[in-house]
Design a protein around this motif. Structure first.
Motif, PDB file in Angstrom:
ATOM      1  N   LEU A  67      38.511 157.590  73.072  1.00 57.92           N
ATOM      2  CA  LEU A  67      39.390 156.796  73.124  1.00 57.92           C
ATOM      3  C   LEU A  67      40.837 157.408  73.697  1.00 57.92           C
ATOM      4  O   LEU A  67      41.622 156.699  74.304  1.00 57.92           O
ATOM      5  CB  LEU A  67      39.682 155.611  72.095  1.00 57.92           C
ATOM      6  CG  LEU A  67      38.501 154.610  72.056  1.00 57.92           C
ATOM      7  CD1 LEU A  67      38.618 153.909  70.758  1.00 57.92           C
ATOM      8  CD2 LEU A  67      38.298 153.710  73.225  1.00 57.92           C
ATOM      9  N   LYS A  73      40.724 154.378  79.952  1.00 57.65           N
ATOM     10  CA  LYS A  73      40.581 153.002  79.944  1.00 57.65           C
ATOM     11  C   LYS A  73      40.808 152.428  80.850  1.00 57.65           C
ATOM     12  O   LYS A  73      40.442 151.172  81.339  1.00 57.65           O
ATOM     13  CB  LYS A  73      41.602 152.603  78.569  1.00 57.65           C
ATOM     14  CG  LYS A  73      41.333 152.729  77.317  1.00 57.65           C
ATOM     15  CD  LYS A  73      42.137 152.228  76.401  1.00 57.65           C
ATOM     16  CE  LYS A  73      41.855 152.272  74.836  1.00 57.65           C
ATOM     17  NZ  LYS A  73      42.645 151.751  73.884  1.00 57.65           N
ATOM     18  N   ALA A  76      37.682 152.341  82.786  1.00 59.81           N
ATOM     19  CA  ALA A  76      36.791 151.276  82.239  1.00 59.81           C
ATOM     20  C   ALA A  76      37.271 149.871  82.597  1.00 59.81           C
ATOM     21  O   ALA A  76      36.409 149.047  82.872  1.00 59.81           O
ATOM     22  CB  ALA A  76      36.664 151.580  80.712  1.00 59.81           C
ATOM     23  N   GLY A  77      38.659 149.565  82.497  1.00 63.74           N
ATOM     24  CA  GLY A  77      38.923 148.609  82.787  1.00 63.74           C
ATOM     25  C   GLY A  77      38.625 147.851  84.507  1.00 63.74           C
ATOM     26  O   GLY A  77      38.485 146.845  84.558  1.00 63.74           O
ATOM     27  N   ILE A 117      31.709 149.147  78.264  1.00 63.37           N
ATOM     28  CA  ILE A 117      33.176 149.172  78.380  1.00 63.37           C
ATOM     29  C   ILE A 117      34.007 148.507  77.359  1.00 63.37           C
ATOM     30  O   ILE A 117      34.988 149.105  76.733  1.00 63.37           O
ATOM     31  CB  ILE A 117      33.589 148.601  79.637  1.00 63.37           C
ATOM     32  CG1 ILE A 117      32.658 148.932  80.956  1.00 63.37           C
ATOM     33  CG2 ILE A 117      34.986 148.373  80.127  1.00 63.37           C
ATOM     34  CD1 ILE A 117      32.790 148.287  82.345  1.00 63.37           C
ATOM     35  N   LEU A 120      34.469 150.208  73.688  1.00 67.60           N
ATOM     36  CA  LEU A 120      35.309 151.071  73.449  1.00 67.60           C
ATOM     37  C   LEU A 120      36.308 151.179  72.426  1.00 67.60           C
ATOM     38  O   LEU A 120      36.685 151.932  71.613  1.00 67.60           O
ATOM     39  CB  LEU A 120      35.984 151.831  74.887  1.00 67.60           C
ATOM     40  CG  LEU A 120      35.286 152.408  75.822  1.00 67.60           C
ATOM     41  CD1 LEU A 120      36.079 152.561  77.097  1.00 67.60           C
ATOM     42  CD2 LEU A 120      34.578 153.497  75.647  1.00 67.60           C
ATOM     43  N   ASP A 121      36.980 149.788  72.554  1.00 66.98           N
ATOM     44  CA  ASP A 121      37.899 149.337  71.408  1.00 66.98           C
ATOM     45  C   ASP A 121      37.211 149.012  70.161  1.00 66.98           C
ATOM     46  O   ASP A 121      37.727 149.262  69.156  1.00 66.98           O
ATOM     47  CB  ASP A 121      38.865 148.465  71.793  1.00 66.98           C
ATOM     48  CG  ASP A 121      39.785 149.029  72.713  1.00 66.98           C
ATOM     49  OD1 ASP A 121      40.193 150.209  72.835  1.00 66.98           O
ATOM     50  OD2 ASP A 121      40.551 148.395  73.698  1.00 66.98           O
ATOM     51  N   MET A 180      42.861 146.354  78.321  1.00 66.66           N
ATOM     52  CA  MET A 180      42.324 147.764  78.166  1.00 66.66           C
ATOM     53  C   MET A 180      43.176 148.754  79.001  1.00 66.66           C
ATOM     54  O   MET A 180      43.579 149.811  78.511  1.00 66.66           O
ATOM     55  CB  MET A 180      40.936 147.921  78.680  1.00 66.66           C
ATOM     56  CG  MET A 180      40.289 149.123  78.185  1.00 66.66           C
ATOM     57  SD  MET A 180      38.380 148.925  78.842  1.00 66.66           S
ATOM     58  CE  MET A 180      37.684 147.838  77.687  1.00 66.66           C
ATOM     59  N   ILE A 181      43.459 148.468  80.405  1.00 65.29           N
ATOM     60  CA  ILE A 181      44.152 149.457  81.166  1.00 65.29           C
ATOM     61  C   ILE A 181      45.406 149.510  80.586  1.00 65.29           C
ATOM     62  O   ILE A 181      46.104 150.843  80.600  1.00 65.29           O
ATOM     63  CB  ILE A 181      44.093 148.766  82.545  1.00 65.29           C
ATOM     64  CG1 ILE A 181      42.799 148.916  83.235  1.00 65.29           C
ATOM     65  CG2 ILE A 181      45.187 149.445  83.383  1.00 65.29           C
ATOM     66  CD1 ILE A 181      42.629 148.142  84.502  1.00 65.29           C
ATOM     67  N   THR A 183      46.751 149.690  77.691  1.00 69.12           N
ATOM     68  CA  THR A 183      46.648 150.411  76.592  1.00 69.12           C
ATOM     69  C   THR A 183      46.162 151.831  76.631  1.00 69.12           C
ATOM     70  O   THR A 183      45.957 152.736  75.667  1.00 69.12           O
ATOM     71  CB  THR A 183      45.801 150.021  75.281  1.00 69.12           C
ATOM     72  OG1 THR A 183      44.404 149.734  75.891  1.00 69.12           O
ATOM     73  CG2 THR A 183      46.642 148.615  75.182  1.00 69.12           C
ATOM     74  N   ASP A 184      45.890 152.266  77.955  1.00 68.19           N
ATOM     75  CA  ASP A 184      45.752 153.653  78.265  1.00 68.19           C
ATOM     76  C   ASP A 184      46.332 154.669  77.786  1.00 68.19           C
ATOM     77  O   ASP A 184      47.787 154.362  78.084  1.00 68.19           O
ATOM     78  CB  ASP A 184      45.230 153.984  79.801  1.00 68.19           C
ATOM     79  CG  ASP A 184      44.650 155.192  79.860  1.00 68.19           C
ATOM     80  OD1 ASP A 184      43.310 155.218  80.083  1.00 68.19           O
ATOM     81  OD2 ASP A 184      45.324 156.134  80.204  1.00 68.19           O
TER      82      ASP A 184
END
Length: 231
Positions: A67, A73, A76-77, A117, A120-121, A180-181, A183-184
């Motif tokens: 992560l 992220k 993945a997003g 996807i 991940l979190d 998600m994107i 918080t990369d």
């Protein structure tokens, strides 16, 4: 049972956390399986939930540390955005050239990609409870399978009565993708946490709207092709 006795509370916590965190997963399962024949929908949901839980175990045990990898992220997003858009038109139920078994495994594949996807979190919360007990983790997640299937079944019933919820579910996935994107780690380093926080809500809304617009255009193109084929 004696081995699990002292860990009963942690087992309950893992089950409860997985149920809470699997709301969006249940949406994916319901959307992916709605185009299956009625006699294959339950099997698709069970297989999809099983794959989802198996991936949750793998991610929790092996790759939670990924992560912190920059741009993971973001990629993945973007992939989740694509999955969300593709779920709006769904499969053509009237296309007899597609075998039912192919439709089933296509639905399971879609569920697997989306859950991989979104897990991940989620794995961090579950790993925090399970700590070093892999057995406890696996048992807790396995127990939660029927609960995820029940949630997906309920959502599928609602989708049949209120088709507009298909769009709402896809928009939810677009919201999750942008969350998600944003918080990369790469963006956090370059833009700053405070600045990203102000962009979070507008970005999530933009993600939901993007999925709705792209899904609408894709559905319209699909309908045009279908009309042309019938002429």
């Amino acid at each position: 049972m004696e081995m699990l006795g002292p860990h009963a509370l942690k087992l309950f916590e893992i089950i409860w956390i997985n149920i809470i965190l699997s709301g969006d997963n249940a949406v994916v399962i319901a959307l992916a399986c709605r185009g299956l024949p009625a006699d294959k929908q339950r099997l698709g949901m069970i297989l999809g939930a099983g794959v989802a839980v198996a991936l949750r175990v793998v991610f929790t045990v092996l790759v939670a540390s990924l992560l912190s990898v920059p741009y993971l992220k973001i990629m993945a997003g973007l992939l989740l955005l694509w999955v969300a858009v593709k779920l709006i038109p769904g499969e053509d139920e009237g296309d007899g050239s597609i075998a039912e078994s192919d439709k089933l495994w296509h639905a399971v594949k879609t569920i697997a990609i989306a859950d991989a996807i979104m897990s991940l979190d989620n794995v961090l919360a579950i790993a925090g409870v399970a700590k070093d007990s892999t057995l406890l983790l696996i048992i807790g997640l396995l127990i939660s399978i029927p609960l995820i299937v029940a949630g997906a079944s309920l959502i599928m019933m609602l989708l049949e009565k209120l088709p507009i919820l298909v769009w709402a579910g896809a928009a939810l996935l677009g919201w999750v993708a942008l969350e998600m994107i944003l918080t990369d780690p790469a963006l956090l380093d370059r833009v700053g946490e405070a600045r990203l926080h102000t962009l979070e809500l507008p970005g999530e809304i933009a993600g939901a709207l993007f999925v709705l617009l792209a899904g609408y255009l894709l559905l319209r193109r699909k309908n045009r092709r279908k009309e042309a084929a019938e002429i």
